[in-house]
Design a protein around this motif. Structure first.
Motif, PDB file in Angstrom:
ATOM      1  N   PRO A  20       1.073  -1.805   0.272  1.00  0.00           N
ATOM      2  CA  PRO A  20      -0.228  -0.074   0.184  1.00  0.00           C
ATOM      3  C   PRO A  20       0.343   1.383   0.093  1.00  0.00           C
ATOM      4  N   ALA A  21       0.453   2.383  -0.243  1.00  0.00           N
ATOM      5  CA  ALA A  21       1.129   3.191  -0.314  1.00  0.00           C
ATOM      6  C   ALA A  21       1.903   3.760   0.789  1.00  0.00           C
ATOM      7  N   GLY A  22       3.028   4.243   0.428  1.00  0.00           N
ATOM      8  CA  GLY A  22       3.518   5.031   2.378  1.00  0.00           C
ATOM      9  C   GLY A  22       4.349   3.585   2.445  1.00  0.00           C
ATOM     10  N   GLU A  23       4.556   1.917   1.685  1.00  0.00           N
ATOM     11  CA  GLU A  23       5.155   1.265   2.324  1.00  0.00           C
ATOM     12  C   GLU A  23       6.633   0.859   1.610  1.00  0.00           C
ATOM     13  N   GLN A  24       7.374   0.813   2.336  1.00  0.00           N
ATOM     14  CA  GLN A  24       8.545   0.245   2.108  1.00  0.00           C
ATOM     15  C   GLN A  24       9.278  -0.701   1.184  1.00  0.00           C
ATOM     16  N   GLY A  25       9.387  -0.603   0.112  1.00  0.00           N
ATOM     17  CA  GLY A  25       9.619  -2.168  -0.025  1.00  0.00           C
ATOM     18  C   GLY A  25      10.397  -1.980  -1.618  1.00  0.00           C
ATOM     19  N   GLU A  26      10.359  -3.028  -2.497  1.00  0.00           N
ATOM     20  CA  GLU A  26      11.558  -2.563  -3.759  1.00  0.00           C
ATOM     21  C   GLU A  26      10.849  -2.095  -5.324  1.00  0.00           C
ATOM     22  N   ILE A  27      11.021  -1.077  -5.655  1.00  0.00           N
ATOM     23  CA  ILE A  27      10.381  -0.269  -6.425  1.00  0.00           C
ATOM     24  C   ILE A  27      10.329  -1.200  -7.660  1.00  0.00           C
ATOM     25  N   GLN A  28       9.339  -1.368  -8.843  1.00  0.00           N
ATOM     26  CA  GLN A  28       9.341  -1.957  -9.799  1.00  0.00           C
ATOM     27  C   GLN A  28       8.552  -0.790 -11.037  1.00  0.00           C
ATOM     28  N   VAL A  29       9.199  -1.483 -12.596  1.00  0.00           N
ATOM     29  CA  VAL A  29       8.387  -0.749 -12.960  1.00  0.00           C
ATOM     30  C   VAL A  29       8.184  -1.477 -14.260  1.00  0.00           C
ATOM     31  N   ARG A  30       7.157  -0.661 -14.869  1.00  0.00           N
ATOM     32  CA  ARG A  30       6.548  -0.941 -16.270  1.00  0.00           C
ATOM     33  C   ARG A  30       6.390   0.380 -17.476  1.00  0.00           C
ATOM     34  N   SER A  31       7.201  -0.110 -18.663  1.00  0.00           N
ATOM     35  CA  SER A  31       6.782   0.544 -19.359  1.00  0.00           C
ATOM     36  C   SER A  31       7.435   0.235 -20.441  1.00  0.00           C
ATOM     37  N   GLY A  32       6.850   0.476 -21.591  1.00  0.00           N
ATOM     38  CA  GLY A  32       7.421   0.800 -23.359  1.00  0.00           C
ATOM     39  C   GLY A  32       8.954   0.913 -23.768  1.00  0.00           C
ATOM     40  N   SER A  33       9.510   1.953 -22.434  1.00  0.00           N
ATOM     41  CA  SER A  33      10.800   1.702 -22.912  1.00  0.00           C
ATOM     42  C   SER A  33      11.877   0.945 -22.112  1.00  0.00           C
ATOM     43  N   ALA A  34      10.876  -0.350 -21.551  1.00  0.00           N
ATOM     44  CA  ALA A  34      12.396  -1.522 -20.622  1.00  0.00           C
ATOM     45  C   ALA A  34      12.930  -2.092 -21.609  1.00  0.00           C
ATOM     46  N   MET A  35      14.126  -2.526 -21.349  1.00  0.00           N
ATOM     47  CA  MET A  35      15.299  -2.824 -22.163  1.00  0.00           C
ATOM     48  C   MET A  35      14.251  -4.553 -23.096  1.00  0.00           C
ATOM     49  N   ALA A  36      14.643  -5.164 -24.125  1.00  0.00           N
ATOM     50  CA  ALA A  36      14.713  -6.266 -23.927  1.00  0.00           C
ATOM     51  C   ALA A  36      15.138  -7.234 -23.592  1.00  0.00           C
TER      52      ALA A  36
END
Length: 477
Positions: free
Chosen positions: A310-326
């Motif tokens: 949930p918002a505000g809790e500390q953890g690993e940052i994960q990301v989803r985007s069309g610029s992600a490496m192949a």
């Protein structure tokens, strides 16, 4: 009417037509040597117009560029070449020339036309290399599609237009320098390349070229704040300075703003996914790395379970985007870099209810002290606030109860190390207090500004072994 200039280097200026003609000439030369669609070409170059020409020539042939850092030595180059197996090489570096036959960028390039099909979006465009702060770097594979998305995201985040003027001092082999060069030329903005970083040269050209956006990695920011004559330079053309590659040290940024009136903005990205978040260009919140840029999704997950937090809790940052490496080379590293389509950054942080992202530290760099997780960046922020400290880096060394905290600092005047230990002890929890502070001549950093904690850790452990210690603490404690 003459065509406007697009790129400057020392006393030379180039229009886009100039660059295209030179790229055509180099493409012909590379094609005669056997470079065709799908080839991989090693490119090891200082920051110069010929780098841009070579990159455009390689892409015109439908080939991919393997970007090698000009700071690398023989072992690092050999490692990168073995990973990516390029068939050809272009550059201005003797280390690459020793490793394989190389077309020299110091040879005259004869301009000429070279028509070729546009590369397919899924074709490989570049191989850049991960930072390698914990060992030999991995090759990061970007397609023309992922790179195009990254460029679009970066342009929109910066609010860049054809009226902007930039200068690039970071290595073109690093994702930040690469993005800035390609994006500026693609947008029609004007750009000056510098062979290397020089603070006085940088300040002079902000004035003489009317630079509107300045990029700063940590060493550049530190040099600005320490410059004795910063106020003597007219920096009024700057819209903002962008702090990149590492989290902002607020005391450094605020000191520069107080002396110049120029605001800072901060952004966050990675070689594997170049543009993640950016601050608002007006009124940036420097205790954060901003909010997700349009087209990017961010979440934090539990370090234990991998479940979204949930918002505000500390953890690993994960990301989803069309610029992600192949993917990576070696390919077996790719699977663990993603979790259900989300890129695992390896950074620890929190995302608040309004979408502001805060980075605590790298998961691999967290120091485990008596069961507590300690973020080096938190201690570094306190040390940076001390007037005697010019630069610093905090790391852990093995100890009987987990790890002991060691801080390496460079100073601008004499200060007792006990005083610096106590500054941290006064501000932070007792378990975050360094077991010792060592004064060094220089904090080793990558060209991106990231600290090489591994080097400092090895130096500290070697010194400790020679002194007969066994836990990172001085023998008299």
């Amino acid at each position: 009417m003459s065509e406007p200039m697009a790129l400057a280097f020392e006393e030379r200026q180039y229009s886009l037509a100039d660059l295209d003609a030179l790229a055509g000439g180099m493409a012909s030369s590379l094609n005669r040597r056997g470079v065709t669609r799908g080839s991989r070409v090693a490119l090891m170059s200082s920051n110069r117009p010929e780098f841009v020409v070579a990159l455009r020539a390689i892409w015109r042939l439908g080939a991919a560029a393997v970007l090698l850092s000009p700071a690398w030595k023989q072992a690092e180059v050999a490692h990168a070449l073995s990973l990516t197996a390029p068939t050809h090489a272009v550059g201005d570096h003797p280390v690459l020339a020793e490793a394989m036959p190389m077309l020299s960028l110091d040879d005259e390039i004869v301009p000429g036309p070279y028509l070729a099909e546009a590369p397919a979006p899924e074709d490989d465009a570049v191989f850049v290399f991960s930072s390698g702060t914990t060992g030999m770097p991995k090759a990061v594979r970007h397609t023309h599609s992922s790179l195009a998305v990254a460029i679009r995201h970066w342009r929109e985040a910066l609010g860049l237009t054809s009226a902007d003027r930039m200068q690039v001092m970071t290595p073109p082999s690093h994702i930040l320098g690469l993005l800035n060069i390609i994006m500026a030329l693609d947008t029609g903005a004007w750009i000056r390349l510098h062979r290397r970083f020089d603070i006085d040269n940088m300040l002079r050209h902000i004035e003489s070229d009317g630079i509107t956006i300045e990029m700063a990695v940590a060493p550049i920011a530190l040099a600005l704040s320490a410059h004795p004559h910063l106020e003597d330079h007219d920096l009024s053309s700057l819209r903002y300075i962008m702090w990149c590659a590492t989290p902002v040290t607020q005391t450094v940024a605020e000191a520069v703003s107080a002396r110049t009136g120029v605001p800072w903005v901060t952004a966050y990205g990675a070689s594997e996914l170049p543009v993640i978040s950016c601050n608002d260009l007006q009124g940036a919140r420097l205790d954060t790395v901003g909010r997700a840029v349009a087209g990017v999704d961010i979440r934090t997950v539990s370090l234990e379970t991998g479940e979204p937090l949930p918002a505000g809790e500390q953890g690993e940052i994960q990301v989803r985007s069309g610029s992600a490496m192949a993917g990576y080379l070696p390919e077996h590293w790719t699977a663990e870099a993603f979790s259900d389509g989300w890129y695992r950054t390896g950074d620890i942080g929190s995302l608040d209810a309004e979408g502001w992202l805060r980075i605590t530290d790298r998961a691999k760099e967290m120091i485990k002290v008596r069961g507590f997780q300690v973020a080096p960046a938190e201690i570094e922020a306190v040390l940076h606030g001390h007037p005697a400290v010019e630069d610093c880096a905090v790391f852990g060394v093995p100890a009987a109860d987990g790890e002991a905290i060691v801080a390496a600092v460079t100073v601008n005047h004499a200060v007792g190390t006990d005083e610096l230990v106590n500054v941290v002890g006064d501000r932070l929890a007792s378990y975050k207090r360094p077991s010792r502070v060592v004064i060094v001549d220089e904090i080793p950093r990558l060209p991106s500004g990231k600290v090489l904690r591994r080097v400092l850790r090895e130096q500290a452990m070697s010194a400790c072994a020679k002194s007969g210690g066994n836990d990172g603490r001085p023998s008299d404690q």
